[in-house]
Design a protein around this motif. Structure first.
Motif, PDB file in Angstrom:
ATOM      1  N   PHE A  28      30.053 -32.507   6.346  1.00  0.00           N
ATOM      2  CA  PHE A  28      30.815 -33.537   5.369  1.00  0.00           C
ATOM      3  C   PHE A  28      29.752 -33.926   4.612  1.00  0.00           C
ATOM      4  N   SER A  29      30.143 -34.079   3.118  1.00  0.00           N
ATOM      5  CA  SER A  29      29.131 -34.701   2.111  1.00  0.00           C
ATOM      6  C   SER A  29      29.389 -35.728   1.414  1.00  0.00           C
ATOM      7  N   GLY A  30      28.600 -36.558   1.190  1.00  0.00           N
ATOM      8  CA  GLY A  30      28.704 -37.873   0.763  1.00  0.00           C
ATOM      9  C   GLY A  30      28.744 -37.600  -0.815  1.00  0.00           C
ATOM     10  N   PHE A 156       9.991 -39.948   7.521  1.00  0.00           N
ATOM     11  CA  PHE A 156      10.045 -40.063   6.012  1.00  0.00           C
ATOM     12  C   PHE A 156      10.323 -38.697   5.320  1.00  0.00           C
ATOM     13  N   GLY A 157       9.496 -37.683   5.381  1.00  0.00           N
ATOM     14  CA  GLY A 157      10.013 -36.334   4.886  1.00  0.00           C
ATOM     15  C   GLY A 157      11.438 -35.826   5.263  1.00  0.00           C
ATOM     16  N   VAL A 158      11.808 -36.285   6.487  1.00  0.00           N
ATOM     17  CA  VAL A 158      13.283 -35.812   6.763  1.00  0.00           C
ATOM     18  C   VAL A 158      14.159 -36.401   5.814  1.00  0.00           C
ATOM     19  N   GLY A 159      13.712 -37.789   5.596  1.00  0.00           N
ATOM     20  CA  GLY A 159      14.702 -38.581   4.683  1.00  0.00           C
ATOM     21  C   GLY A 159      14.644 -37.978   3.206  1.00  0.00           C
ATOM     22  N   VAL A 160      13.691 -37.541   2.775  1.00  0.00           N
ATOM     23  CA  VAL A 160      13.626 -37.075   1.430  1.00  0.00           C
ATOM     24  C   VAL A 160      14.295 -35.915   1.248  1.00  0.00           C
ATOM     25  N   VAL A 161      14.387 -34.916   2.095  1.00  0.00           N
ATOM     26  CA  VAL A 161      15.014 -33.633   2.231  1.00  0.00           C
ATOM     27  C   VAL A 161      16.383 -33.970   2.392  1.00  0.00           C
ATOM     28  N   GLY A 162      16.631 -34.822   3.433  1.00  0.00           N
ATOM     29  CA  GLY A 162      18.317 -35.211   3.621  1.00  0.00           C
ATOM     30  C   GLY A 162      18.961 -35.838   2.466  1.00  0.00           C
ATOM     31  N   ALA A 163      18.158 -36.515   1.629  1.00  0.00           N
ATOM     32  CA  ALA A 163      18.920 -37.075   0.471  1.00  0.00           C
ATOM     33  C   ALA A 163      19.463 -36.006  -0.491  1.00  0.00           C
ATOM     34  N   CYS A 164      18.858 -34.860  -0.307  1.00  0.00           N
ATOM     35  CA  CYS A 164      19.740 -33.676  -0.997  1.00  0.00           C
ATOM     36  C   CYS A 164      20.907 -33.503  -0.634  1.00  0.00           C
ATOM     37  N   GLY A 165      21.136 -33.509   0.721  1.00  0.00           N
ATOM     38  CA  GLY A 165      22.464 -33.421   1.354  1.00  0.00           C
ATOM     39  C   GLY A 165      23.439 -34.758   1.041  1.00  0.00           C
ATOM     40  N   PHE A 166      22.912 -35.832   0.811  1.00  0.00           N
ATOM     41  CA  PHE A 166      23.525 -36.797   0.456  1.00  0.00           C
ATOM     42  C   PHE A 166      23.966 -37.060  -1.019  1.00  0.00           C
ATOM     43  N   VAL A 167      23.254 -36.396  -2.021  1.00  0.00           N
ATOM     44  CA  VAL A 167      23.540 -36.718  -3.307  1.00  0.00           C
ATOM     45  C   VAL A 167      24.064 -35.366  -4.020  1.00  0.00           C
ATOM     46  N   VAL A 168      23.913 -34.217  -3.450  1.00  0.00           N
ATOM     47  CA  VAL A 168      24.325 -32.866  -4.124  1.00  0.00           C
ATOM     48  C   VAL A 168      25.806 -32.770  -3.523  1.00  0.00           C
ATOM     49  N   PRO A 169      26.783 -32.721  -4.302  1.00  0.00           N
ATOM     50  CA  PRO A 169      27.873 -32.342  -3.800  1.00  0.00           C
ATOM     51  C   PRO A 169      28.375 -31.200  -2.797  1.00  0.00           C
ATOM     52  N   GLY A 216      14.233 -39.846  -1.900  1.00  0.00           N
ATOM     53  CA  GLY A 216      14.914 -38.496  -2.309  1.00  0.00           C
ATOM     54  C   GLY A 216      16.050 -39.036  -3.066  1.00  0.00           C
ATOM     55  N   PHE A 217      16.633 -40.054  -3.253  1.00  0.00           N
ATOM     56  CA  PHE A 217      17.833 -40.281  -3.963  1.00  0.00           C
ATOM     57  C   PHE A 217      17.164 -40.395  -5.508  1.00  0.00           C
ATOM     58  N   PHE A 218      16.213 -41.286  -5.630  1.00  0.00           N
ATOM     59  CA  PHE A 218      15.593 -41.248  -7.054  1.00  0.00           C
ATOM     60  C   PHE A 218      15.381 -39.595  -7.713  1.00  0.00           C
ATOM     61  N   ILE A 219      14.794 -38.976  -6.979  1.00  0.00           N
ATOM     62  CA  ILE A 219      14.415 -37.572  -7.300  1.00  0.00           C
ATOM     63  C   ILE A 219      15.662 -36.663  -7.619  1.00  0.00           C
ATOM     64  N   ILE A 220      16.597 -36.654  -6.560  1.00  0.00           N
ATOM     65  CA  ILE A 220      17.644 -35.838  -6.771  1.00  0.00           C
ATOM     66  C   ILE A 220      18.597 -36.459  -7.678  1.00  0.00           C
ATOM     67  N   SER A 221      18.805 -37.592  -8.061  1.00  0.00           N
ATOM     68  CA  SER A 221      19.875 -38.208  -8.713  1.00  0.00           C
ATOM     69  C   SER A 221      19.144 -37.974 -10.179  1.00  0.00           C
ATOM     70  N   PHE A 222      18.187 -38.056 -10.359  1.00  0.00           N
ATOM     71  CA  PHE A 222      17.487 -37.575 -11.845  1.00  0.00           C
ATOM     72  C   PHE A 222      17.807 -36.395 -12.286  1.00  0.00           C
ATOM     73  N   ILE A 223      17.680 -35.426 -11.311  1.00  0.00           N
ATOM     74  CA  ILE A 223      17.732 -33.935 -11.422  1.00  0.00           C
ATOM     75  C   ILE A 223      19.466 -33.681 -11.990  1.00  0.00           C
ATOM     76  N   MET A 224      20.280 -34.328 -10.992  1.00  0.00           N
ATOM     77  CA  MET A 224      21.711 -33.983 -10.890  1.00  0.00           C
ATOM     78  C   MET A 224      22.275 -35.048 -12.275  1.00  0.00           C
ATOM     79  N   LYS A 225      21.633 -35.865 -12.624  1.00  0.00           N
ATOM     80  CA  LYS A 225      22.024 -36.351 -14.045  1.00  0.00           C
ATOM     81  C   LYS A 225      21.732 -35.602 -15.277  1.00  0.00           C
ATOM     82  N   GLN A 226      20.379 -34.915 -15.230  1.00  0.00           N
ATOM     83  CA  GLN A 226      20.305 -33.972 -16.348  1.00  0.00           C
ATOM     84  C   GLN A 226      21.146 -32.743 -16.340  1.00  0.00           C
ATOM     85  N   LEU A 227      21.365 -32.099 -15.193  1.00  0.00           N
ATOM     86  CA  LEU A 227      22.155 -31.041 -15.078  1.00  0.00           C
ATOM     87  C   LEU A 227      23.585 -31.516 -15.552  1.00  0.00           C
TER      88      LEU A 227
END
Length: 313
Positions: A28-30, A156-169, A216-227
């Motif tokens: 399930f995806s946030g 910490f690294g798992v948190g960064v990678v896991g943020a992809c799953g929390f941000v990317v639908p 991870g939230f900051f990095i992926i959110s910036f990318i998703m906003k641009q897309l």
């Protein structure tokens, strides 16, 4: 970004709780929940805007969602994991229904697939979401062992990678944690913390992981906003592909134990169908309500602007 009121603050806490449930359920995806609730673009814009001059406004917008997510994990982690253990099929079908009920508004925003690039975007996203299920699982971290410095760096690294799953639908953060072998380790620390067991040790695990997720939230959110800003329709088709793939993921990760042997199979299937319909209806009605509210707010702002313009004249 919507105007922050007391009513919207508490409503966003509720939305945050729905997103928080996705952190508990593998598959399930946030991010999908955020899209279904109509708050996804606002969230990624606010997260990426925290480093701007408008920090306070973005922080206040994100605060109720964060509160809701923490509340959901604290209140629902044990009930949901229990439901998945004893009634997996009905529980999964409920969340599939909730997810699919929000597809019509997303499909409306995506428009007709009149370009091959849109179809390709859908297909690739769907394949990625399904492909995660077949990645080889790394060895699960031993919950009983004392973590060393390397474990905390890995957290910490798992948190960064896991943020992809929390941000990317459509990409499940929980599934990513399972693939990396940290799912039970992190949730186990959360459950122990709720039971006030070895507070210092478990709190440190959660805080290190949360720090990685925040980065991870900051990095992926910036990318998703641009897309979403520069390739909106293609991104929406990718989101639809991720959602389609995540339906498979939800069922696949529980495949061997969907029907529990100690309960009537027809009863479980009937309950699953009913809960799927209830979830779909609830999500669809909520989306319709949200769309109408947005329309009313836009009309109100337009009338206010017209009145202000007439007053200046």
């Amino acid at each position: 970004m919507e105007k922050i009121t007391v009513k919207s603050f508490f409503l966003n806490i509720l939305k945050g709780m729905l997103m928080g449930m996705a952190l508990i359920i593998p598959g399930f995806s946030g991010g999908t929940v955020a899209v279904v609730l109509g708050v996804y673009y606002g969230l990624v814009s606010a997260v990426s805007g925290l480093l701007s001059r408008d920090f306070v406004r973005n922080f206040l917008f994100l605060l109720p969602f964060a509160i809701g997510m923490v509340l959901a994990v604290a209140l629902l982690i044990i009930p949901i994991r229990t439901a998945l253990e004893y009634l997996p099929l009905p529980t999964i079908c409920l969340f599939v229904g909730l997810m699919l009920g929000g597809v019509p508004p997303i499909a409306k925003d995506a428009g007709k697939p009149n370009k091959f690039a849109y179809i390709l975007s859908f297909a690739i996203a769907c394949a990625v979401a399904v492909g995660i299920c077949f990645l080889p699982m790394l060895d699960t971290v031993d919950e009983a062992a004392d973590p060393g410095v390397g474990t905390y760096f890995a957290l910490f690294g798992v948190g960064v990678v896991g943020a992809c799953g929390f941000v990317v639908p459509g990409i499940s953060g929980s599934m990513i944690l399972m693939v990396l072998g940290f799912y039970n380790y992190i949730l186990g620390a959360g459950e122990s913390l709720l039971k006030l067991t070895d507070i210092g040790h478990n709190l440190l695990i959660i805080l290190v992981f949360a720090a990685g997720v925040l980065v991870g939230f900051f990095i992926i959110s910036f990318i998703m906003k641009q897309l979403l800003t520069h390739c909106k329709r293609g991104t929406y088709y990718a989101i639809l592909g991720f959602i389609a793939g995540s339906v498979f993921t939800l069922f696949y990760q529980q495949y061997d134990s969907l029907i529990m042997p100690d309960m009537s199979a027809p009863l479980q299937i009937t309950l699953a169908v009913l809960l799927a319909l209830v979830g779909f209806a609830a999500s669809f009605v909520f989306c319709v309500f949200t769309e109408r509210k947005k329309l009313r707010d836009a009309q109100t702002e337009e009338r206010s602007a017209e009145n202000a313009s007439d007053g200046e004249k």
